[in-house]
Motif scaffolding. Structure first.
Motif, PDB file in Angstrom:
ATOM      1  N   PHE A 163      95.356  16.524  65.905  1.00  0.00           N
ATOM      2  CA  PHE A 163      96.752  16.932  65.859  1.00  0.00           C
ATOM      3  C   PHE A 163      96.942  17.719  64.572  1.00  0.00           C
ATOM      4  N   ALA A 164      97.650  18.825  64.649  1.00  0.00           N
ATOM      5  CA  ALA A 164      97.893  19.636  63.460  1.00  0.00           C
ATOM      6  C   ALA A 164      99.346  20.072  63.435  1.00  0.00           C
ATOM      7  N   ALA A 165      99.854  20.266  62.224  1.00  0.00           N
ATOM      8  CA  ALA A 165     101.205  20.783  62.042  1.00  0.00           C
ATOM      9  C   ALA A 165     101.139  21.858  60.964  1.00  0.00           C
ATOM     10  N   GLY A 166     102.010  22.826  61.072  1.00  0.00           N
ATOM     11  CA  GLY A 166     101.991  23.891  60.088  1.00  0.00           C
ATOM     12  C   GLY A 166     103.293  24.642  60.047  1.00  0.00           C
ATOM     13  N   LEU A 167     103.341  25.572  59.130  1.00  0.00           N
ATOM     14  CA  LEU A 167     104.478  26.468  59.054  1.00  0.00           C
ATOM     15  C   LEU A 167     103.978  27.855  58.725  1.00  0.00           C
ATOM     16  N   SER A 168     104.760  28.820  59.134  1.00  0.00           N
ATOM     17  CA  SER A 168     104.397  30.225  58.949  1.00  0.00           C
ATOM     18  C   SER A 168     105.647  30.963  58.489  1.00  0.00           C
ATOM     19  N   TYR A 169     105.478  31.821  57.480  1.00  0.00           N
ATOM     20  CA  TYR A 169     106.623  32.561  56.953  1.00  0.00           C
ATOM     21  C   TYR A 169     106.273  34.040  56.828  1.00  0.00           C
ATOM     22  N   ASP A 170     107.106  34.886  57.420  1.00  0.00           N
ATOM     23  CA  ASP A 170     106.929  36.335  57.325  1.00  0.00           C
ATOM     24  C   ASP A 170     107.505  36.794  55.989  1.00  0.00           C
ATOM     25  N   VAL A 171     106.627  37.046  55.021  1.00  0.00           N
ATOM     26  CA  VAL A 171     107.033  37.434  53.674  1.00  0.00           C
ATOM     27  C   VAL A 171     107.626  38.830  53.665  1.00  0.00           C
ATOM     28  N   ALA A 172     106.965  39.737  54.355  1.00  0.00           N
ATOM     29  CA  ALA A 172     107.400  41.126  54.447  1.00  0.00           C
ATOM     30  C   ALA A 172     106.869  41.667  55.758  1.00  0.00           C
ATOM     31  N   GLN A 173     107.198  42.901  56.076  1.00  0.00           N
ATOM     32  CA  GLN A 173     106.691  43.492  57.304  1.00  0.00           C
ATOM     33  C   GLN A 173     105.165  43.460  57.294  1.00  0.00           C
ATOM     34  N   ASP A 174     104.574  42.872  58.313  1.00  0.00           N
ATOM     35  CA  ASP A 174     103.123  42.770  58.501  1.00  0.00           C
ATOM     36  C   ASP A 174     102.417  41.871  57.488  1.00  0.00           C
ATOM     37  N   VAL A 175     103.155  41.038  56.749  1.00  0.00           N
ATOM     38  CA  VAL A 175     102.540  40.078  55.826  1.00  0.00           C
ATOM     39  C   VAL A 175     103.108  38.697  56.123  1.00  0.00           C
ATOM     40  N   THR A 176     102.221  37.762  56.514  1.00  0.00           N
ATOM     41  CA  THR A 176     102.621  36.411  56.869  1.00  0.00           C
ATOM     42  C   THR A 176     101.803  35.404  56.071  1.00  0.00           C
ATOM     43  N   LEU A 177     102.463  34.375  55.553  1.00  0.00           N
ATOM     44  CA  LEU A 177     101.781  33.267  54.901  1.00  0.00           C
ATOM     45  C   LEU A 177     101.892  32.047  55.803  1.00  0.00           C
ATOM     46  N   SER A 178     100.780  31.311  55.947  1.00  0.00           N
ATOM     47  CA  SER A 178     100.770  30.130  56.799  1.00  0.00           C
ATOM     48  C   SER A 178     100.120  28.971  56.068  1.00  0.00           C
ATOM     49  N   ALA A 179     100.514  27.760  56.406  1.00  0.00           N
ATOM     50  CA  ALA A 179      99.914  26.546  55.856  1.00  0.00           C
ATOM     51  C   ALA A 179      99.838  25.518  56.977  1.00  0.00           C
ATOM     52  N   TYR A 180      98.796  24.660  56.948  1.00  0.00           N
ATOM     53  CA  TYR A 180      98.676  23.637  57.983  1.00  0.00           C
ATOM     54  C   TYR A 180      97.992  22.406  57.423  1.00  0.00           C
ATOM     55  N   ALA A 181      98.116  21.309  58.151  1.00  0.00           N
ATOM     56  CA  ALA A 181      97.400  20.065  57.850  1.00  0.00           C
ATOM     57  C   ALA A 181      97.112  19.392  59.186  1.00  0.00           C
ATOM     58  N   ASN A 182      96.017  18.617  59.241  1.00  0.00           N
ATOM     59  CA  ASN A 182      95.725  17.900  60.481  1.00  0.00           C
ATOM     60  C   ASN A 182      95.318  16.463  60.183  1.00  0.00           C
TER      61      ASN A 182
END
Length: 188
Positions: A163-182
């Motif tokens: 099982f994993a959970a995460g979040l993703s944030y669009d910092v700018a156009q075509d740039v995304t930061l993501s983090a997850y843990a399982n």
């Protein structure tokens, strides 16, 4: 390059390194190339993986999309796997369920199919054990922020599933930061 999506990825783990490139070749076809290297106690190994994903059916108001994917096409080592996935959007939630073989069906144990005598192996495609997987992505009311939950019917020894959970944030156009843990104590 207008209208063409290009993805460049780098995945660094204790026993695995992967450099990857992806291209949305057409509306229905995605092409990927990865250069993984492993060192899991049995000695280092590396390879090249060609991946293809093809959308067979588009999502409609009443039916899900349906796609077929081949990862590590032409080889039968730990990176090879195949999957079929269906996806549907419900307002701000995207849901997908699928069935996978190879790397998507369990931890790497040995080569699949005929082994190293073949220069382009295909005898293992959609063969052997399979496992289910699913994911949800919720586009929150906060602009650019998505929450993600994933389930896979495979796990490391001593675990029933991942099982994993995460979040993703669009910092700018075509740039995304993501983090997850399982539940396997992995974070990224």
């Amino acid at each position: 390059w207008d209208g063409i999506d290009l993805l460049i990825g780098l995945d660094l783990r204790v026993d695995e390194r992967v450099r990857s490139f992806g291209l949305q070749a057409s509306e229905r076809l995605q092409v990927g190339l990865a250069f993984p290297s492993y060192d899991d106690g049995g000695g280092p190994s590396s390879g090249n993986e060609l991946s293809l994903a093809y959308r067979l059916l588009n999502e409609t108001a009443y039916t899900p999309s349906l796609s077929l994917g081949l990862v590590g096409l032409g080889n039968d080592d730990r990176g090879a796997g195949e999957y079929v996935i269906a996806g549907k959007t419900f307002g701000s939630v995207e849901a997908a369920v699928g069935l996978g073989w190879g790397r998507y069906a369990g931890p790497f144990e040995d080569v699949r199919g005929g082994g190293a005598d073949e220069s382009f192996a295909t005898d293992h495609l959609f063969e052997g054990d399979s496992a289910a997987f699913a994911n949800l992505r919720w586009a929150t009311p906060i602009e650019g922020l998505s929450l993600i939950a994933e389930y896979a019917d495979i796990a490391q020894e001593g675990e029933d599933a991942t099982f994993a959970a995460g979040l993703s944030y669009d910092v700018a156009q075509d740039v995304t930061l993501s983090a997850y843990a399982n539940n396997l104590d992995e974070v990224g």
